[in-house]
Write a protein that holds these residues in place. Structure first.
Motif, PDB file in Angstrom:
ATOM      1  N   THR A   1      32.596   6.868  27.891  1.00  0.00           N
ATOM      2  CA  THR A   1      32.432   6.956  26.463  1.00  0.00           C
ATOM      3  C   THR A   1      33.795   6.682  25.688  1.00  0.00           C
ATOM      4  O   THR A   1      34.809   6.836  26.231  1.00  0.00           O
ATOM      5  CB  THR A   1      32.282   8.673  25.998  1.00  0.00           C
ATOM      6  OG1 THR A   1      31.142   9.186  26.850  1.00  0.00           O
ATOM      7  CG2 THR A   1      32.084   8.724  24.666  1.00  0.00           C
ATOM      8  N   TYR A   2      33.520   5.785  24.588  1.00  0.00           N
ATOM      9  CA  TYR A   2      34.757   5.325  24.086  1.00  0.00           C
ATOM     10  C   TYR A   2      34.724   5.928  22.696  1.00  0.00           C
ATOM     11  O   TYR A   2      34.238   5.253  21.647  1.00  0.00           O
ATOM     12  CB  TYR A   2      34.632   3.723  23.968  1.00  0.00           C
ATOM     13  CG  TYR A   2      35.725   3.034  23.595  1.00  0.00           C
ATOM     14  CD1 TYR A   2      36.773   2.446  24.661  1.00  0.00           C
ATOM     15  CD2 TYR A   2      36.219   2.748  22.171  1.00  0.00           C
ATOM     16  CE1 TYR A   2      37.858   1.833  24.044  1.00  0.00           C
ATOM     17  CE2 TYR A   2      37.157   2.113  21.996  1.00  0.00           C
ATOM     18  CZ  TYR A   2      38.003   1.497  23.024  1.00  0.00           C
ATOM     19  OH  TYR A   2      39.058   0.724  22.591  1.00  0.00           O
ATOM     20  N   SER A   3      35.478   6.862  22.476  1.00  0.00           N
ATOM     21  CA  SER A   3      35.690   7.547  21.267  1.00  0.00           C
ATOM     22  C   SER A   3      37.039   6.822  20.470  1.00  0.00           C
ATOM     23  O   SER A   3      37.901   7.657  20.130  1.00  0.00           O
ATOM     24  CB  SER A   3      35.897   9.052  21.333  1.00  0.00           C
ATOM     25  OG  SER A   3      34.610   9.677  21.857  1.00  0.00           O
TER      26      SER A   3
ATOM     27  N   GLY B   1      31.316   8.323  19.135  1.00  0.00           N
ATOM     28  CA  GLY B   1      31.936   7.167  19.927  1.00  0.00           C
ATOM     29  C   GLY B   1      30.762   6.179  20.588  1.00  0.00           C
ATOM     30  O   GLY B   1      29.697   6.500  20.413  1.00  0.00           O
TER      31      GLY B   1
ATOM     32  N   PHE C   1      32.472   5.309  12.528  1.00  0.00           N
ATOM     33  CA  PHE C   1      31.848   4.506  13.822  1.00  0.00           C
ATOM     34  C   PHE C   1      30.449   3.948  13.358  1.00  0.00           C
ATOM     35  O   PHE C   1      30.179   2.985  14.093  1.00  0.00           O
ATOM     36  CB  PHE C   1      31.499   5.738  14.980  1.00  0.00           C
ATOM     37  CG  PHE C   1      32.984   5.955  15.592  1.00  0.00           C
ATOM     38  CD1 PHE C   1      33.171   5.183  16.717  1.00  0.00           C
ATOM     39  CD2 PHE C   1      33.742   6.812  15.147  1.00  0.00           C
ATOM     40  CE1 PHE C   1      34.221   5.600  17.613  1.00  0.00           C
ATOM     41  CE2 PHE C   1      34.841   7.253  15.795  1.00  0.00           C
ATOM     42  CZ  PHE C   1      35.184   6.580  16.924  1.00  0.00           C
TER      43      PHE C   1
END
Length: 219
Positions: A73-75, A65, A38
């Protein structure tokens, strides 16, 4: 070598040219083994998109994320089919015109307690991008909806914990779930028409922590 193929890089550059005001999001960093992916993705993304600012934030949970909003939240690493809906989501951060019908907005306005939505996706999944497109505007509009998008193939241990066998899989308050495509109308209706006595322990705990014990008593 860049993780963006020429087509993806062009898509990001074209998107960047449509942004008038800088967009700011956060990168949640953790001790998870996938954390560096990430960080690397974030570093490369901001070199291509000059109007995007990503600031690191130490996370309290296990999964790294992108924190698009405090409740979103975008994991997942938005590659392949997931890149376009991710960029669309970024565009909505500063937008006041969400693509939601009046009927859906009226339903969302009725949500007065915390709602936990967890969406499992997978790269290459043909239905996942549309479900992402369906859910993110709901969370942008209603702050009581906490949305966590997770790449189940990137975090298989988390998917296994939630008994997720395929994607997309949407889980409401660790209880009700949808597999496959689902409409915004159906999601909103399920949230607003739930039996309060069936709320999960986690949701009840959140309600109490936010000082809404009186709401529980009324129900």
């Amino acid at each position: 070598m860049s993780i963006f193929d020429p087509q993806s890089a062009t898509m990001i550059q074209n998107w960047d040219q449509t942004i008038k005001n800088q967009i700011k999001i956060k990168l949640i960093t953790t001790n998870h083994i996938e954390n560096n992916q990430f960080v690397n993705f974030s570093d490369l993304l901001v070199t291509v998109a000059s109007n995007l600012i990503i600031k690191p934030k130490k996370g309290e949970n296990d999964l790294p994320g992108f924190l698009l909003k405090e409740n979103i939240t975008y994991s997942a690493l938005p590659l392949e089919k997931e890149l376009e809906p991710f960029l669309e989501a970024l565009s909505q951060i500063n937008s006041k015109n969400l693509m939601l019908s009046d009927q859906i907005k009226q339903g969302l306005d009725k949500i007065d307690i915390p709602v936990q939505l967890k969406l499992y996706i997978a790269l290459g999944c043909p239905h996942c991008p549309n479900v992402v497109r369906t859910l993110i505007p709901l969370a942008f509009y209603c702050k009581n909806i906490s949305l966590h998008i997770i790449d189940g193939s990137l975090f298989p241990e988390t998917a296994q914990k939630d008994s997720v066998l395929s994607a997309p899989c949407l889980i409401l308050d660790d209880d009700f779930r949808w597999t496959g495509s689902v409409s915004a109308e159906e999601i909103t209706e399920m949230i607003t028409n739930r039996d309060p006595s069936q709320l999960s322990a986690g949701t009840l705990k959140t309600i109490l922590e936010q000082g809404n014990a009186t709401w529980i008593a009324r129900q």
